[in-house]
Design a protein around this motif. Structure first.
Motif, mmCIF file in Angstrom:
data_model
loop_
_atom_site.group_PDB
_atom_site.id
_atom_site.type_symbol
_atom_site.label_atom_id
_atom_site.label_comp_id
_atom_site.label_asym_id
_atom_site.label_seq_id
_atom_site.Cartn_x
_atom_site.Cartn_y
_atom_site.Cartn_z
ATOM 1 N N SER A 204 -9.096 54.712 53.708
ATOM 2 C CA SER A 204 -8.258 55.852 53.322
ATOM 3 C C SER A 204 -7.534 55.538 52.019
ATOM 4 N N LEU A 205 -7.022 56.569 51.392
ATOM 5 C CA LEU A 205 -6.213 56.362 50.186
ATOM 6 C C LEU A 205 -4.986 55.523 50.493
ATOM 7 N N SER A 206 -4.355 55.774 51.642
ATOM 8 C CA SER A 206 -3.160 55.003 51.997
ATOM 9 C C SER A 206 -3.478 53.524 52.119
ATOM 10 N N ARG A 207 -4.599 53.203 52.765
ATOM 11 C CA ARG A 207 -4.976 51.790 52.931
ATOM 12 C C ARG A 207 -5.280 51.157 51.582
ATOM 13 N N GLU A 208 -6.029 51.842 50.756
ATOM 14 C CA GLU A 208 -6.464 51.248 49.490
ATOM 15 C C GLU A 208 -5.339 51.148 48.467
ATOM 16 N N LEU A 209 -4.417 52.102 48.493
ATOM 17 C CA LEU A 209 -3.331 52.097 47.511
ATOM 18 C C LEU A 209 -2.094 51.360 48.004
ATOM 19 N N GLY A 210 -2.069 51.018 49.291
ATOM 20 C CA GLY A 210 -0.942 50.271 49.829
ATOM 21 C C GLY A 210 0.341 51.072 49.922
ATOM 22 N N ARG A 211 0.193 52.385 50.016
ATOM 23 C CA ARG A 211 1.365 53.249 50.188
ATOM 24 C C ARG A 211 0.932 54.482 50.976
ATOM 25 N N HIS A 212 1.903 55.191 51.541
ATOM 26 C CA HIS A 212 1.604 56.353 52.361
ATOM 27 C C HIS A 212 1.244 57.531 51.459
ATOM 28 N N VAL A 213 0.006 57.987 51.544
ATOM 29 C CA VAL A 213 -0.475 59.089 50.718
ATOM 30 C C VAL A 213 -0.843 60.243 51.644
ATOM 31 N N THR A 214 -0.104 61.323 51.573
ATOM 32 C CA THR A 214 -0.356 62.463 52.442
ATOM 33 C C THR A 214 -1.313 63.456 51.782
ATOM 34 N N VAL A 215 -1.770 64.404 52.568
ATOM 35 C CA VAL A 215 -2.606 65.475 52.024
ATOM 36 C C VAL A 215 -1.833 66.250 50.958
ATOM 37 N N ASP A 216 -0.561 66.528 51.213
ATOM 38 C CA ASP A 216 0.237 67.256 50.220
ATOM 39 C C ASP A 216 0.317 66.512 48.889
ATOM 40 N N HIS A 217 0.347 65.169 48.948
ATOM 41 C CA HIS A 217 0.413 64.376 47.716
ATOM 42 C C HIS A 217 -0.817 64.573 46.838
ATOM 43 N N VAL A 218 -1.970 64.804 47.444
ATOM 44 C CA VAL A 218 -3.211 64.835 46.659
ATOM 45 C C VAL A 218 -3.652 66.240 46.287
ATOM 46 N N LEU A 219 -3.000 67.279 46.809
ATOM 47 C CA LEU A 219 -3.485 68.634 46.563
ATOM 48 C C LEU A 219 -3.515 68.990 45.080
ATOM 49 N N GLN A 220 -2.434 68.737 44.357
ATOM 50 C CA GLN A 220 -2.423 69.136 42.953
ATOM 51 C C GLN A 220 -3.419 68.325 42.116
ATOM 52 N N PRO A 221 -3.434 66.973 42.232
ATOM 53 C CA PRO A 221 -4.461 66.255 41.468
ATOM 54 C C PRO A 221 -5.883 66.632 41.889
ATOM 55 N N PHE A 222 -6.068 66.990 43.156
ATOM 56 C CA PHE A 222 -7.388 67.460 43.590
ATOM 57 C C PHE A 222 -7.758 68.750 42.860
ATOM 58 N N LEU A 223 -6.834 69.687 42.811
ATOM 59 C CA LEU A 223 -7.120 70.965 42.159
ATOM 60 C C LEU A 223 -7.327 70.792 40.660
ATOM 61 N N ASP A 224 -6.558 69.894 40.039
ATOM 62 C CA ASP A 224 -6.766 69.612 38.613
ATOM 63 C C ASP A 224 -8.180 69.076 38.382
ATOM 64 N N SER A 225 -8.606 68.175 39.240
ATOM 65 C CA SER A 225 -9.945 67.590 39.109
ATOM 66 C C SER A 225 -11.026 68.632 39.387
ATOM 67 N N PHE A 226 -10.796 69.492 40.372
ATOM 68 C CA PHE A 226 -11.750 70.553 40.699
ATOM 69 C C PHE A 226 -11.952 71.476 39.494
ATOM 70 N N GLN A 227 -10.854 71.853 38.886
ATOM 71 C CA GLN A 227 -10.921 72.756 37.747
ATOM 72 C C GLN A 227 -11.706 72.150 36.593
ATOM 73 N N GLU A 228 -11.527 70.859 36.378
ATOM 74 C CA GLU A 228 -12.235 70.190 35.285
ATOM 75 C C GLU A 228 -13.726 70.050 35.586
ATOM 76 N N VAL A 229 -14.059 69.599 36.797
ATOM 77 C CA VAL A 229 -15.464 69.339 37.124
ATOM 78 C C VAL A 229 -16.271 70.626 37.189
ATOM 79 N N PHE A 230 -15.693 71.678 37.760
ATOM 80 C CA PHE A 230 -16.434 72.925 37.930
ATOM 81 C C PHE A 230 -16.151 73.948 36.841
#
Length: 242
Positions: A204-230
């Motif tokens: 998981s992201l939390s395991r790999e980054l060594g901090r608690h990463v929630t779904v809410d934390h990743v929504l905006q960077p996910f959408l930014d990446s989606f917009q760029e890729v597509f």
């Protein structure tokens, strides 16, 4: 040049089955937007100016634990009973791939895109989903994430899968998509062979980054990446998906 608007439906914490139902409504809407109710067969017309977006992406976090499998088959009855006894739901999904787990702490993204209009082959689409998650991982400070050569799909850190990908495409319209482990309880994966891959782990992201990463934390960077890729603009729907 942007390929047009994509509607974003952010469902939040919802049962997996409910997210599937919202996705199916989006698929029907995409077909209607492309073909119209009485459209003859043939190339799709381009939507006119001001037309509502025919493409969308459904984002949700499963409200409870569910084991879901794709077109390669359900678990045997005894195995299904054991999983159900652990308090998990069971679900069949019209996608590629074998059994996997969906639950709280996981981002589900179901893009409903018209691959014919985008001139994108199915394998290229799967590659774009992988590229999207890799771009997200770089934004979050996880450059070790990588894709693996076919037939393996998804995004990996070492030999552990961070993000599973399983898609369906009917009449060039996509459904299902990806499941990204943010702060998922990974012990649920111990009771299956995730995606049918022996000898591979899950992370998981939390395991790999060594901090608690929630779904809410990743929504905006996910959408930014989606917009760029597509190569699209995003339109945020006021609808809850109900």
């Amino acid at each position: 040049m942007s390929r047009g608007p994509v509607r974003v439906l952010r469902l939040g914490l919802r049962p997996y089955a409910e997210a599937l139902r919202v996705q199916e409504r989006c698929v029907r809407a995409a077909r209607a937007a492309r073909d119209g109710p009485d459209s003859p067969p043939g190339p799709s017309p381009s939507p006119g100016p001001g037309a509502p977006p025919g493409e969308s992406v459904v984002l949700s976090e499963p409200a409870g634990p569910v084991y879901a499998w794709g077109l390669r088959g359900a678990p045997e009855a005894a195995a299904a009973a054991r999983l159900r006894a652990r308090g998990a739901g069971l679900a069949a999904a019209r996608r590629g791939g074998r059994i996997t787990f969906h639950g709280p702490g996981q981002l589900l993204a179901f893009p409903v895109l018209d691959l014919r209009r985008r001139r994108l082959p199915l394998r290229g689409y799967v590659g774009a989903l992988e590229a999207l998650v890799l771009r997200l991982c770089r934004r979050l400070g996880l450059p070790a994430a990588r894709g693996l050569p076919p037939p393996l799909t998804g995004v990996w850190v070492g030999d552990s899968k961070l993000c599973a990908i399983g898609v369906h495409c009917g009449n060039h319209i996509t459904s299902h998509g990806l499941a990204l482990n943010c702060c998922t309880d990974l012990t649920w994966f111990d009771h299956i062979v995730p995606c049918g891959l022996e000898g591979k782990g899950v992370t998981s992201l939390s395991r790999e980054l060594g901090r608690h990463v929630t779904v809410d934390h990743v929504l905006q960077p996910f959408l930014d990446s989606f917009q760029e890729v597509f190569d699209c603009t995003l339109v945020f729907s006021e609808e809850s998906g109900d």
